[in-house]
Design a protein around this motif. Structure first.
Motif, PDB file in Angstrom:
ATOM      1  N   LYS A 150       0.835  -1.213   0.000  1.00  0.00           N
ATOM      2  CA  LYS A 150       0.000   0.000   0.000  1.00  0.00           C
ATOM      3  C   LYS A 150       0.866   1.258   0.000  1.00  0.00           C
ATOM      4  O   LYS A 150       0.610   2.196  -0.771  1.00  0.00           O
ATOM      5  N   LEU A 151       1.890   1.304   0.858  1.00  0.00           N
ATOM      6  CA  LEU A 151       2.784   2.467   0.909  1.00  0.00           C
ATOM      7  C   LEU A 151       3.475   2.673  -0.426  1.00  0.00           C
ATOM      8  O   LEU A 151       3.497   3.788  -0.974  1.00  0.00           O
ATOM      9  N   CYS A 152       4.031   1.611  -0.984  1.00  0.00           N
ATOM     10  CA  CYS A 152       4.781   1.735  -2.236  1.00  0.00           C
ATOM     11  C   CYS A 152       3.870   2.115  -3.400  1.00  0.00           C
ATOM     12  O   CYS A 152       4.231   2.959  -4.228  1.00  0.00           O
ATOM     13  N   SER A 153       2.709   1.536  -3.456  1.00  0.00           N
ATOM     14  CA  SER A 153       1.765   1.866  -4.516  1.00  0.00           C
ATOM     15  C   SER A 153       1.340   3.327  -4.426  1.00  0.00           C
ATOM     16  O   SER A 153       1.335   4.053  -5.434  1.00  0.00           O
ATOM     17  N   ALA A 154       0.991   3.777  -3.238  1.00  0.00           N
ATOM     18  CA  ALA A 154       0.565   5.168  -3.043  1.00  0.00           C
ATOM     19  C   ALA A 154       1.708   6.132  -3.364  1.00  0.00           C
ATOM     20  O   ALA A 154       1.491   7.182  -3.990  1.00  0.00           O
ATOM     21  N   ALA A 155       2.914   5.786  -2.948  1.00  0.00           N
ATOM     22  CA  ALA A 155       4.067   6.643  -3.231  1.00  0.00           C
ATOM     23  C   ALA A 155       4.279   6.763  -4.733  1.00  0.00           C
ATOM     24  O   ALA A 155       4.473   7.863  -5.266  1.00  0.00           O
ATOM     25  N   PHE A 156       4.245   5.632  -5.425  1.00  0.00           N
ATOM     26  CA  PHE A 156       4.452   5.672  -6.871  1.00  0.00           C
ATOM     27  C   PHE A 156       3.401   6.545  -7.539  1.00  0.00           C
ATOM     28  O   PHE A 156       3.720   7.390  -8.379  1.00  0.00           O
ATOM     29  N   GLU A 157       2.137   6.344  -7.203  1.00  0.00           N
ATOM     30  CA  GLU A 157       1.066   7.097  -7.854  1.00  0.00           C
ATOM     31  C   GLU A 157       1.172   8.589  -7.565  1.00  0.00           C
ATOM     32  O   GLU A 157       0.907   9.419  -8.442  1.00  0.00           O
ATOM     33  N   ALA A 158       1.581   8.952  -6.347  1.00  0.00           N
ATOM     34  CA  ALA A 158       1.766  10.374  -6.016  1.00  0.00           C
ATOM     35  C   ALA A 158       2.909  10.973  -6.838  1.00  0.00           C
ATOM     36  O   ALA A 158       2.801  12.097  -7.350  1.00  0.00           O
ATOM     37  N   VAL A 159       3.989  10.222  -6.973  1.00  0.00           N
ATOM     38  CA  VAL A 159       5.119  10.678  -7.796  1.00  0.00           C
ATOM     39  C   VAL A 159       4.669  10.785  -9.250  1.00  0.00           C
ATOM     40  O   VAL A 159       4.934  11.789  -9.932  1.00  0.00           O
ATOM     41  N   TRP A 160       4.006   9.774  -9.748  1.00  0.00           N
ATOM     42  CA  TRP A 160       3.564   9.734 -11.145  1.00  0.00           C
ATOM     43  C   TRP A 160       2.702  10.947 -11.486  1.00  0.00           C
ATOM     44  O   TRP A 160       2.854  11.555 -12.537  1.00  0.00           O
ATOM     45  N   GLU A 161       1.807  11.283 -10.584  1.00  0.00           N
ATOM     46  CA  GLU A 161       0.892  12.405 -10.822  1.00  0.00           C
ATOM     47  C   GLU A 161       1.639  13.729 -10.966  1.00  0.00           C
ATOM     48  O   GLU A 161       1.267  14.574 -11.780  1.00  0.00           O
ATOM     49  N   ARG A 162       2.710  13.911 -10.221  1.00  0.00           N
ATOM     50  CA  ARG A 162       3.466  15.171 -10.243  1.00  0.00           C
ATOM     51  C   ARG A 162       4.570  15.201 -11.298  1.00  0.00           C
ATOM     52  O   ARG A 162       5.030  16.271 -11.689  1.00  0.00           O
ATOM     53  N   ALA A 163       5.028  14.043 -11.703  1.00  0.00           N
ATOM     54  CA  ALA A 163       6.219  13.946 -12.549  1.00  0.00           C
ATOM     55  C   ALA A 163       5.933  14.330 -13.997  1.00  0.00           C
ATOM     56  O   ALA A 163       4.801  14.262 -14.474  1.00  0.00           O
ATOM     57  N   LEU A 164       7.007  14.724 -14.682  1.00  0.00           N
ATOM     58  CA  LEU A 164       6.925  15.075 -16.097  1.00  0.00           C
ATOM     59  C   LEU A 164       7.214  13.862 -16.973  1.00  0.00           C
ATOM     60  O   LEU A 164       8.157  13.108 -16.705  1.00  0.00           O
ATOM     61  N   PRO A 165       6.428  13.688 -18.050  1.00  0.00           N
ATOM     62  CA  PRO A 165       6.745  12.626 -19.002  1.00  0.00           C
ATOM     63  C   PRO A 165       8.155  12.820 -19.562  1.00  0.00           C
ATOM     64  O   PRO A 165       8.639  13.966 -19.681  1.00  0.00           O
ATOM     65  N   HIS A 166       8.787  11.724 -19.911  1.00  0.00           N
ATOM     66  CA  HIS A 166      10.173  11.769 -20.374  1.00  0.00           C
ATOM     67  C   HIS A 166      10.401  12.811 -21.457  1.00  0.00           C
ATOM     68  O   HIS A 166      11.369  13.577 -21.392  1.00  0.00           O
ATOM     69  N   HIS A 167       9.523  12.881 -22.446  1.00  0.00           N
ATOM     70  CA  HIS A 167       9.742  13.799 -23.569  1.00  0.00           C
ATOM     71  C   HIS A 167       9.652  15.274 -23.152  1.00  0.00           C
ATOM     72  O   HIS A 167      10.101  16.149 -23.893  1.00  0.00           O
ATOM     73  N   LEU A 168       9.104  15.562 -21.980  1.00  0.00           N
ATOM     74  CA  LEU A 168       9.006  16.944 -21.516  1.00  0.00           C
ATOM     75  C   LEU A 168      10.083  17.319 -20.493  1.00  0.00           C
ATOM     76  O   LEU A 168      10.277  18.503 -20.210  1.00  0.00           O
ATOM     77  N   TYR A 169      10.754  16.301 -19.932  1.00  0.00           N
ATOM     78  CA  TYR A 169      11.769  16.587 -18.909  1.00  0.00           C
ATOM     79  C   TYR A 169      13.111  16.819 -19.601  1.00  0.00           C
ATOM     80  O   TYR A 169      13.666  15.920 -20.225  1.00  0.00           O
TER      81      TYR A 169
END
Length: 171
Positions: A150-169
């Motif tokens: 649960k912790l790892c899944s929630a952490a990943f999804e929170a990061v994913w939501e804020r992170a930039l797609p590769h082509h934009l970073y």
């Protein structure tokens, strides 16, 4: 003593829906490919045979089966030389079918993060990477502990939501 941890390929081949990977380090153990890049050698992306590796093929086959493969990286800025190289070679990951996003570490302060990189398969089984200080994997651990998942899944999804797609970073 032989490891009781299934190989990455075995875990991915058993995966039915999703495989997510969170990377938290700014540097991992050096490889020949990284050393070559530091010497100024570059990949000829037009010559796929020269850079397509078994890992890329495994990801491509997994994605072709309908499994979503996502990778998120939390990185310090300015980025390390290793991350600069990793950004460069991510072209292979994306070509194989991975979705990759990047999150500057300063934007991760309010996210509860696990202490280690991990892969989470089908939202149920974790492969946790334990590294030495210089970035060498010293042990992989498998767990299906519900609270850890649960912790790892929630952490990943929170990061994913804020992170930039590769082509934009850009770095």
């Amino acid at each position: 003593m032989p490891s009781s941890v299934p190989s990455f390929a075995e875990l991915l081949n058993q995966c039915e829906r999703s495989a997510i990977h969170l990377e938290l380090r700014d540097c991992y153990a050096s490889t020949e490919r990284f050393e070559a890049w530091k010497r100024g050698e570059r990949i000829d992306w037009e010559d796929r045979e020269s850079w397509w590796h078994p890992y890329d093929q495994l990801i491509a086959e997994t994605v072709a089966r309908g499994v979503s493969v996502r990778r998120a990286r939390i990185v310090s800025e300015p980025v390390s030389e290793y991350i600069r190289w990793e950004h460069y070679v991510t072209h292979a990951n994306v070509t194989a079918g991975e979705e990759v996003r990047w999150l500057p570490r300063r934007q991760a302060t309010s996210i509860s993060l696990p202490g280690n990189d991990f892969w989470l398969f089908d939202g149920a089984l974790l492969r946790v990477h334990h590294f030495s200080g210089d970035g060498v994997v010293v042990e992989d651990e498998i767990t299906a502990d519900p609270e850890t998942v649960k912790l790892c899944s929630a952490a990943f999804e929170a990061v994913w939501e804020r992170a930039l797609p590769h082509h934009l970073y850009t770095i």
